[in-house]
Design a protein around this motif. Structure first.
Motif, PDB file in Angstrom:
ATOM      1  N   GLN A  13       0.839  -1.192   0.000  1.00  0.00           N
ATOM      2  CA  GLN A  13       0.000   0.000   0.000  1.00  0.00           C
ATOM      3  C   GLN A  13       0.880   1.249   0.000  1.00  0.00           C
ATOM      4  N   ASP A  14       0.232   2.424  -0.049  1.00  0.00           N
ATOM      5  CA  ASP A  14       1.005   3.661  -0.177  1.00  0.00           C
ATOM      6  C   ASP A  14       1.717   4.081   1.103  1.00  0.00           C
ATOM      7  N   GLU A  15       1.465   3.373   2.219  1.00  0.00           N
ATOM      8  CA  GLU A  15       2.218   3.634   3.446  1.00  0.00           C
ATOM      9  C   GLU A  15       3.359   2.639   3.630  1.00  0.00           C
ATOM     10  N   ASP A  16       3.518   1.718   2.683  1.00  0.00           N
ATOM     11  CA  ASP A  16       4.542   0.670   2.776  1.00  0.00           C
ATOM     12  C   ASP A  16       5.768   1.028   1.949  1.00  0.00           C
ATOM     13  N   LEU A  17       6.847   0.298   2.173  1.00  0.00           N
ATOM     14  CA  LEU A  17       8.034   0.388   1.340  1.00  0.00           C
ATOM     15  C   LEU A  17       8.383  -1.001   0.825  1.00  0.00           C
ATOM     16  N   LEU A  18       8.459  -1.131  -0.488  1.00  0.00           N
ATOM     17  CA  LEU A  18       8.936  -2.346  -1.122  1.00  0.00           C
ATOM     18  C   LEU A  18      10.451  -2.282  -1.246  1.00  0.00           C
ATOM     19  N   ALA A  19      11.111  -3.411  -1.110  1.00  0.00           N
ATOM     20  CA  ALA A  19      12.554  -3.508  -1.339  1.00  0.00           C
ATOM     21  C   ALA A  19      12.778  -4.234  -2.660  1.00  0.00           C
ATOM     22  N   PHE A  20      13.624  -3.648  -3.510  1.00  0.00           N
ATOM     23  CA  PHE A  20      14.004  -4.300  -4.759  1.00  0.00           C
ATOM     24  C   PHE A  20      15.514  -4.441  -4.769  1.00  0.00           C
ATOM     25  N   LYS A  21      15.984  -5.684  -4.740  1.00  0.00           N
ATOM     26  CA  LYS A  21      17.433  -5.952  -4.794  1.00  0.00           C
ATOM     27  C   LYS A  21      17.781  -6.330  -6.231  1.00  0.00           C
ATOM     28  N   PRO A  22      18.432  -5.420  -6.959  1.00  0.00           N
ATOM     29  CA  PRO A  22      18.654  -5.675  -8.386  1.00  0.00           C
ATOM     30  C   PRO A  22      19.790  -6.665  -8.645  1.00  0.00           C
ATOM     31  N   THR A  23      19.602  -7.454  -9.688  1.00  0.00           N
ATOM     32  CA  THR A  23      20.697  -8.267 -10.221  1.00  0.00           C
ATOM     33  C   THR A  23      21.238  -7.621 -11.491  1.00  0.00           C
ATOM     34  N   THR A  24      20.364  -6.947 -12.246  1.00  0.00           N
ATOM     35  CA  THR A  24      20.792  -6.111 -13.365  1.00  0.00           C
ATOM     36  C   THR A  24      19.951  -4.847 -13.350  1.00  0.00           C
ATOM     37  N   VAL A  25      20.507  -3.745 -13.832  1.00  0.00           N
ATOM     38  CA  VAL A  25      19.776  -2.485 -13.910  1.00  0.00           C
ATOM     39  C   VAL A  25      19.828  -1.985 -15.345  1.00  0.00           C
ATOM     40  N   GLY A  26      19.059  -0.939 -15.610  1.00  0.00           N
ATOM     41  CA  GLY A  26      19.041  -0.361 -16.949  1.00  0.00           C
ATOM     42  C   GLY A  26      17.861  -0.860 -17.765  1.00  0.00           C
ATOM     43  N   GLY A  27      18.079  -0.984 -19.067  1.00  0.00           N
ATOM     44  CA  GLY A  27      17.003  -1.358 -19.977  1.00  0.00           C
ATOM     45  C   GLY A  27      16.489  -2.762 -19.790  1.00  0.00           C
ATOM     46  N   ASN A  28      17.233  -3.612 -19.092  1.00  0.00           N
ATOM     47  CA  ASN A  28      16.767  -4.962 -18.765  1.00  0.00           C
ATOM     48  C   ASN A  28      16.871  -5.151 -17.259  1.00  0.00           C
ATOM     49  N   THR A  29      16.026  -4.446 -16.522  1.00  0.00           N
ATOM     50  CA  THR A  29      16.068  -4.485 -15.062  1.00  0.00           C
ATOM     51  C   THR A  29      15.560  -5.835 -14.564  1.00  0.00           C
ATOM     52  N   GLN A  30      16.332  -6.456 -13.688  1.00  0.00           N
ATOM     53  CA  GLN A  30      15.933  -7.720 -13.072  1.00  0.00           C
ATOM     54  C   GLN A  30      16.351  -7.696 -11.601  1.00  0.00           C
ATOM     55  N   GLY A  31      15.634  -8.452 -10.783  1.00  0.00           N
ATOM     56  CA  GLY A  31      15.968  -8.506  -9.369  1.00  0.00           C
ATOM     57  C   GLY A  31      14.860  -9.159  -8.573  1.00  0.00           C
ATOM     58  N   VAL A  32      14.922  -9.000  -7.263  1.00  0.00           N
ATOM     59  CA  VAL A  32      13.998  -9.686  -6.350  1.00  0.00           C
ATOM     60  C   VAL A  32      13.284  -8.653  -5.484  1.00  0.00           C
ATOM     61  N   TRP A  33      11.965  -8.803  -5.397  1.00  0.00           N
ATOM     62  CA  TRP A  33      11.138  -7.937  -4.560  1.00  0.00           C
ATOM     63  C   TRP A  33      10.914  -8.562  -3.189  1.00  0.00           C
ATOM     64  N   SER A  34      10.783  -7.708  -2.178  1.00  0.00           N
ATOM     65  CA  SER A  34      10.319  -8.121  -0.853  1.00  0.00           C
ATOM     66  C   SER A  34       9.671  -6.918  -0.197  1.00  0.00           C
ATOM     67  N   LEU A  35       8.975  -7.148   0.901  1.00  0.00           N
ATOM     68  CA  LEU A  35       8.363  -6.047   1.638  1.00  0.00           C
ATOM     69  C   LEU A  35       9.352  -5.580   2.701  1.00  0.00           C
ATOM     70  N   ALA A  36       9.822  -4.339   2.581  1.00  0.00           N
ATOM     71  CA  ALA A  36      10.810  -3.806   3.515  1.00  0.00           C
ATOM     72  C   ALA A  36      10.175  -3.205   4.749  1.00  0.00           C
ATOM     73  N   PHE A  37       8.982  -2.619   4.587  1.00  0.00           N
ATOM     74  CA  PHE A  37       8.365  -1.884   5.694  1.00  0.00           C
ATOM     75  C   PHE A  37       6.864  -1.926   5.532  1.00  0.00           C
ATOM     76  N   ASP A  38       6.173  -2.448   6.554  1.00  0.00           N
ATOM     77  CA  ASP A  38       4.714  -2.497   6.572  1.00  0.00           C
ATOM     78  C   ASP A  38       4.222  -1.342   7.441  1.00  0.00           C
ATOM     79  N   GLY A  39       3.804  -0.267   6.804  1.00  0.00           N
ATOM     80  CA  GLY A  39       3.387   0.918   7.539  1.00  0.00           C
ATOM     81  C   GLY A  39       2.156   0.714   8.383  1.00  0.00           C
ATOM     82  N   SER A  40       1.338  -0.271   8.042  1.00  0.00           N
ATOM     83  CA  SER A  40       0.078  -0.464   8.761  1.00  0.00           C
ATOM     84  C   SER A  40       0.289  -0.946  10.190  1.00  0.00           C
ATOM     85  N   VAL A  41       1.476  -1.483  10.509  1.00  0.00           N
ATOM     86  CA  VAL A  41       1.703  -1.996  11.866  1.00  0.00           C
ATOM     87  C   VAL A  41       2.159  -0.892  12.820  1.00  0.00           C
TER      88      VAL A  41
END
Length: 296
Positions: A196-224
């Motif tokens: 949600q808009d009070e949260d922060l997603l974490a994206f750990k990139p393996t590649t950046v630029g025109g072929n962005t790749q990586g892994v998502w996780s939830l870094a911060f749950d603002g609702s708590v």
């Protein structure tokens, strides 16, 4: 240490590399631990940090004229404002949604409108779920440099209007922390991760630029965090020494006992404890903060 009221622990290190809460002490060994604290608020020599901000309005602060999209620097040791990044010099006429200062001197930037930017090889259009990297040759009132596409949101699941990047921070390991305008759904293995808009997603990139790749996780749950679930995060900074998140929010807020407005920087600890780090209004700024970075 017990951090004194009105201060934030900026760093805590020990001479043998041990964390201060788990010192590995050998027979006859001497270990020296150093704690550096940073005073909250105050300005004019009391704030032991430089705070970088951007806003959606044109204005004047501390004798410095700025436009939307510019990044202002407030030196808490001297109480002085300056222009750090002049957006119009490099073709940006929209407000910034947020930015991050990278350790190599470059800037990561999310822009509030679709913008054509100049790169070393031509130009490219930055979308609202993308992040540009700016490599400066000059900063300040006469900003110059080149852009490159750093994060292509459509490559990793961001493509809807609610998934526009609203807040951006950078961790020391290169992980991006991202908050969106509304609900975002990003791929996480075989499932979808929602934020949600009070949260922060974490994206750990393996590649950046025109072929962005990586892994998502939830870094911060603002609702708590009490009171934060009804708010919208508009900018973020991650404290590398303490792990605290420094946030700004859209409206007047009361979060876990800390009250402020759109010009207040809220510091949130990993346990949900909250305090006001700094009020830009006390130093003359009038527009809401929509981008934030702090250099202790």
């Amino acid at each position: 240490e017990t951090v004194p009221t009105g201060w934030t622990q900026a760093s805590a290190t020990c001479s043998d590399g041990s964390p201060p809460n788990a010192i590995n002490l050998s027979s006859g060994e001497t270990v020296t631990c150093t704690f550096v604290n940073q005073k909250q608020g105050g300005g004019g020599g009391d704030l032991e940090a430089t705070v970088y901000v951007t806003t959606t309005l044109d204005g004047v602060v501390g004798g410095v004229t700025y436009s939307k999209g510019d990044i202002l620097a407030f030196n808490g040791r001297t109480g002085q404002w300056s222009i750090y990044f002049d957006a119009s010099d490099v073709g940006i006429n929209n407000a910034l949604n947020d930015f991050a200062l990278a350790p190599d001197g470059s800037l990561l930037i999310a822009i509030s409108g679709r913008t054509t930017l100049q790169s070393a090889g031509g130009s490219f259009k930055l979308q609202l779920w993308d992040i540009a990297r700016f490599v400066p040759t000059r900063l300040g009132d006469d900003t110059a440099g080149v852009f490159e596409l750093y994060f292509d949101g459509s490559d990793v699941g961001l493509s809807q209007s609610a998934e526009k990047i609203d807040a951006l921070a950078l961790k020391q390991d290169g992980t991006l922390l991202i908050s969106t305008y509304g609900t975002a759904a990003v791929p996480s293995g075989a499932t979808s991760l929602r934020a949600q808009d009070e949260d922060l997603l974490a994206f750990k990139p393996t590649t950046v630029g025109g072929n962005t790749q990586g892994v998502w996780s939830l870094a911060f749950d603002g609702s708590v965090v009490p009171g934060l679930g009804v708010e919208d995060v508009t900018s973020a900074w991650h404290h590398p020494a303490t792990g605290e998140l420094y946030l700004t929010l859209t409206n007047n807020f009361s979060v876990n006992g800390a009250s402020g407005a759109a010009l207040s920087v809220l510091a949130v600890k990993s346990n949900g404890g909250a305090s006001i780090f700094w009020n830009a209004a006390d130093e003359g700024l009038t527009g809401p903060i929509t981008g934030l970075h702090v250099t202790p």
